[in-house]
Design a protein around this motif. Structure first.
Motif, PDB file in Angstrom:
ATOM      1  N   PHE A 250       0.798  -1.226   0.000  1.00  0.00           N
ATOM      2  CA  PHE A 250       0.000   0.000   0.000  1.00  0.00           C
ATOM      3  C   PHE A 250       0.835   1.283   0.000  1.00  0.00           C
ATOM      4  O   PHE A 250       0.340   2.324   0.388  1.00  0.00           O
ATOM      5  CB  PHE A 250      -0.989   0.018   1.182  1.00  0.00           C
ATOM      6  N   ALA A 251       2.093   1.202  -0.422  1.00  0.00           N
ATOM      7  CA  ALA A 251       2.911   2.414  -0.551  1.00  0.00           C
ATOM      8  C   ALA A 251       2.630   3.010  -1.928  1.00  0.00           C
ATOM      9  O   ALA A 251       2.313   2.276  -2.867  1.00  0.00           O
ATOM     10  CB  ALA A 251       4.391   2.073  -0.403  1.00  0.00           C
ATOM     11  N   PRO A 252       2.734   4.330  -2.066  1.00  0.00           N
ATOM     12  CA  PRO A 252       2.449   4.953  -3.365  1.00  0.00           C
ATOM     13  C   PRO A 252       3.402   4.473  -4.468  1.00  0.00           C
ATOM     14  O   PRO A 252       3.048   4.453  -5.633  1.00  0.00           O
ATOM     15  CB  PRO A 252       2.621   6.446  -3.100  1.00  0.00           C
ATOM     16  N   GLU A 253       4.599   4.066  -4.070  1.00  0.00           N
ATOM     17  CA  GLU A 253       5.586   3.525  -5.012  1.00  0.00           C
ATOM     18  C   GLU A 253       6.539   2.641  -4.218  1.00  0.00           C
ATOM     19  O   GLU A 253       6.592   2.733  -2.996  1.00  0.00           O
ATOM     20  CB  GLU A 253       6.358   4.663  -5.688  1.00  0.00           C
ATOM     21  N   PRO A 254       7.309   1.771  -4.892  1.00  0.00           N
ATOM     22  CA  PRO A 254       8.285   0.962  -4.150  1.00  0.00           C
ATOM     23  C   PRO A 254       9.265   1.874  -3.409  1.00  0.00           C
ATOM     24  O   PRO A 254       9.634   2.932  -3.923  1.00  0.00           O
ATOM     25  CB  PRO A 254       9.003   0.169  -5.248  1.00  0.00           C
ATOM     26  N   PRO A 255       9.672   1.484  -2.201  1.00  0.00           N
ATOM     27  CA  PRO A 255      10.584   2.345  -1.436  1.00  0.00           C
ATOM     28  C   PRO A 255      11.933   2.472  -2.145  1.00  0.00           C
ATOM     29  O   PRO A 255      12.501   1.467  -2.563  1.00  0.00           O
ATOM     30  CB  PRO A 255      10.737   1.625  -0.097  1.00  0.00           C
ATOM     31  N   PRO A 256      12.434   3.713  -2.287  1.00  0.00           N
ATOM     32  CA  PRO A 256      13.744   3.904  -2.917  1.00  0.00           C
ATOM     33  C   PRO A 256      14.869   3.205  -2.150  1.00  0.00           C
ATOM     34  O   PRO A 256      15.831   2.741  -2.739  1.00  0.00           O
ATOM     35  CB  PRO A 256      13.940   5.420  -2.895  1.00  0.00           C
ATOM     36  N   SER A 257      14.724   3.131  -0.824  1.00  0.00           N
ATOM     37  CA  SER A 257      15.739   2.427  -0.040  1.00  0.00           C
ATOM     38  C   SER A 257      15.090   1.700   1.134  1.00  0.00           C
ATOM     39  O   SER A 257      13.998   2.045   1.573  1.00  0.00           O
ATOM     40  CB  SER A 257      16.807   3.396   0.464  1.00  0.00           C
ATOM     41  N   MET A 258      15.787   0.687   1.613  1.00  0.00           N
ATOM     42  CA  MET A 258      15.306  -0.145   2.721  1.00  0.00           C
ATOM     43  C   MET A 258      16.472  -0.297   3.697  1.00  0.00           C
ATOM     44  O   MET A 258      17.542  -0.768   3.325  1.00  0.00           O
ATOM     45  CB  MET A 258      14.890  -1.514   2.176  1.00  0.00           C
ATOM     46  N   LEU A 259      16.260   0.162   4.924  1.00  0.00           N
ATOM     47  CA  LEU A 259      17.302   0.109   5.939  1.00  0.00           C
ATOM     48  C   LEU A 259      16.988  -1.003   6.928  1.00  0.00           C
ATOM     49  O   LEU A 259      15.841  -1.118   7.377  1.00  0.00           O
ATOM     50  CB  LEU A 259      17.325   1.460   6.660  1.00  0.00           C
ATOM     51  N   TRP A 260      17.977  -1.814   7.271  1.00  0.00           N
ATOM     52  CA  TRP A 260      17.819  -2.850   8.290  1.00  0.00           C
ATOM     53  C   TRP A 260      18.736  -2.530   9.459  1.00  0.00           C
ATOM     54  O   TRP A 260      19.868  -2.083   9.273  1.00  0.00           O
ATOM     55  CB  TRP A 260      18.191  -4.222   7.730  1.00  0.00           C
ATOM     56  N   ALA A 261      18.227  -2.760  10.663  1.00  0.00           N
ATOM     57  CA  ALA A 261      19.024  -2.505  11.869  1.00  0.00           C
ATOM     58  C   ALA A 261      18.906  -3.701  12.816  1.00  0.00           C
ATOM     59  O   ALA A 261      17.900  -4.412  12.826  1.00  0.00           O
ATOM     60  CB  ALA A 261      18.555  -1.243  12.569  1.00  0.00           C
ATOM     61  N   HIS A 262      19.963  -3.916  13.593  1.00  0.00           N
ATOM     62  CA  HIS A 262      19.996  -4.949  14.636  1.00  0.00           C
ATOM     63  C   HIS A 262      20.300  -4.232  15.946  1.00  0.00           C
ATOM     64  O   HIS A 262      21.349  -3.595  16.073  1.00  0.00           O
ATOM     65  CB  HIS A 262      21.082  -5.994  14.310  1.00  0.00           C
ATOM     66  N   ASN A 263      19.353  -4.300  16.888  1.00  0.00           N
ATOM     67  CA  ASN A 263      19.488  -3.598  18.176  1.00  0.00           C
ATOM     68  C   ASN A 263      19.812  -2.111  17.951  1.00  0.00           C
ATOM     69  O   ASN A 263      20.715  -1.563  18.569  1.00  0.00           O
ATOM     70  CB  ASN A 263      20.542  -4.262  19.056  1.00  0.00           C
ATOM     71  N   ALA A 264      19.045  -1.483  17.056  1.00  0.00           N
ATOM     72  CA  ALA A 264      19.109  -0.044  16.764  1.00  0.00           C
ATOM     73  C   ALA A 264      20.403   0.384  16.076  1.00  0.00           C
ATOM     74  O   ALA A 264      20.651   1.575  15.934  1.00  0.00           O
ATOM     75  CB  ALA A 264      18.878   0.783  18.029  1.00  0.00           C
ATOM     76  N   GLN A 265      21.227  -0.568  15.616  1.00  0.00           N
ATOM     77  CA  GLN A 265      22.429  -0.227  14.863  1.00  0.00           C
ATOM     78  C   GLN A 265      22.240  -0.703  13.429  1.00  0.00           C
ATOM     79  O   GLN A 265      21.915  -1.887  13.205  1.00  0.00           O
ATOM     80  CB  GLN A 265      23.659  -0.884  15.463  1.00  0.00           C
ATOM     81  N   VAL A 266      22.453   0.211  12.472  1.00  0.00           N
ATOM     82  CA  VAL A 266      22.297  -0.144  11.065  1.00  0.00           C
ATOM     83  C   VAL A 266      23.246  -1.293  10.731  1.00  0.00           C
ATOM     84  O   VAL A 266      24.405  -1.296  11.146  1.00  0.00           O
ATOM     85  CB  VAL A 266      22.587   1.079  10.160  1.00  0.00           C
ATOM     86  N   ILE A 267      22.717  -2.289  10.023  1.00  0.00           N
ATOM     87  CA  ILE A 267      23.512  -3.474   9.682  1.00  0.00           C
ATOM     88  C   ILE A 267      24.531  -3.106   8.616  1.00  0.00           C
ATOM     89  O   ILE A 267      24.204  -2.521   7.587  1.00  0.00           O
ATOM     90  CB  ILE A 267      22.602  -4.625   9.223  1.00  0.00           C
ATOM     91  N   ASN A 268      25.781  -3.468   8.886  1.00  0.00           N
ATOM     92  CA  ASN A 268      26.883  -3.245   7.953  1.00  0.00           C
ATOM     93  C   ASN A 268      27.137  -4.563   7.218  1.00  0.00           C
ATOM     94  O   ASN A 268      27.586  -5.537   7.817  1.00  0.00           O
ATOM     95  CB  ASN A 268      28.132  -2.794   8.716  1.00  0.00           C
ATOM     96  N   PHE A 269      26.838  -4.577   5.922  1.00  0.00           N
ATOM     97  CA  PHE A 269      26.964  -5.820   5.163  1.00  0.00           C
ATOM     98  C   PHE A 269      28.415  -6.166   4.849  1.00  0.00           C
ATOM     99  O   PHE A 269      28.709  -7.239   4.352  1.00  0.00           O
ATOM    100  CB  PHE A 269      26.117  -5.738   3.887  1.00  0.00           C
ATOM    101  N   ASP A 270      29.346  -5.249   5.151  1.00  0.00           N
ATOM    102  CA  ASP A 270      30.772  -5.506   4.947  1.00  0.00           C
ATOM    103  C   ASP A 270      31.478  -5.818   6.260  1.00  0.00           C
ATOM    104  O   ASP A 270      32.700  -5.786   6.336  1.00  0.00           O
ATOM    105  CB  ASP A 270      31.444  -4.281   4.303  1.00  0.00           C
ATOM    106  N   SER A 271      30.715  -6.119   7.305  1.00  0.00           N
ATOM    107  CA  SER A 271      31.316  -6.347   8.621  1.00  0.00           C
ATOM    108  C   SER A 271      32.124  -7.647   8.628  1.00  0.00           C
ATOM    109  O   SER A 271      31.903  -8.538   7.805  1.00  0.00           O
ATOM    110  CB  SER A 271      30.230  -6.415   9.687  1.00  0.00           C
TER     111      SER A 271
END
Length: 87
Positions: free
Chosen positions: A13-34
């Motif tokens: 039900f969003a007007p358009e697909p979200p330009p970006s999607m942020l994921w966090a673990h315990n309020a810290q943004v997930i770093n995919f290069d960790s």
């Protein structure tokens, strides 16, 4: 413990697909290069946008609150508990 975690976030039900999607673990943004490694994100945009966070070989420190935040919709959270396989 040791399994793959698959967390799926659906944006409807969003007007358009979200330009970006942020994921966090315990309020810290997930770093995919960790150094943890084995963490990937698969996002399929459309009328319903699906974002899957895959965490391979789960360990105790992967427990906690995961939040997906689409740039144009409300955030959603889920608490993950990592259990020993023999319990």
């Amino acid at each position: 413990m040791g399994s793959t975690i698959n967390l799926t976030c659906l944006v409807r039900f969003a007007p358009e697909p979200p330009p970006s999607m942020l994921w966090a673990h315990n309020a810290q943004v997930i770093n995919f290069d960790s150094p943890r490694g084995g963490i990937s994100l698969v996002t399929e945009k459309g009328q319903v946008t699906t974002s899957r966070l895959l965490i391979q070989k789960a360990v105790q420190s992967d427990s906690g609150l995961y939040t997906c935040t689409p740039s144009n919709a409300n955030a959603a959270s889920v608490r993950v508990h990592i259990l020993n396989g023999n319990e």
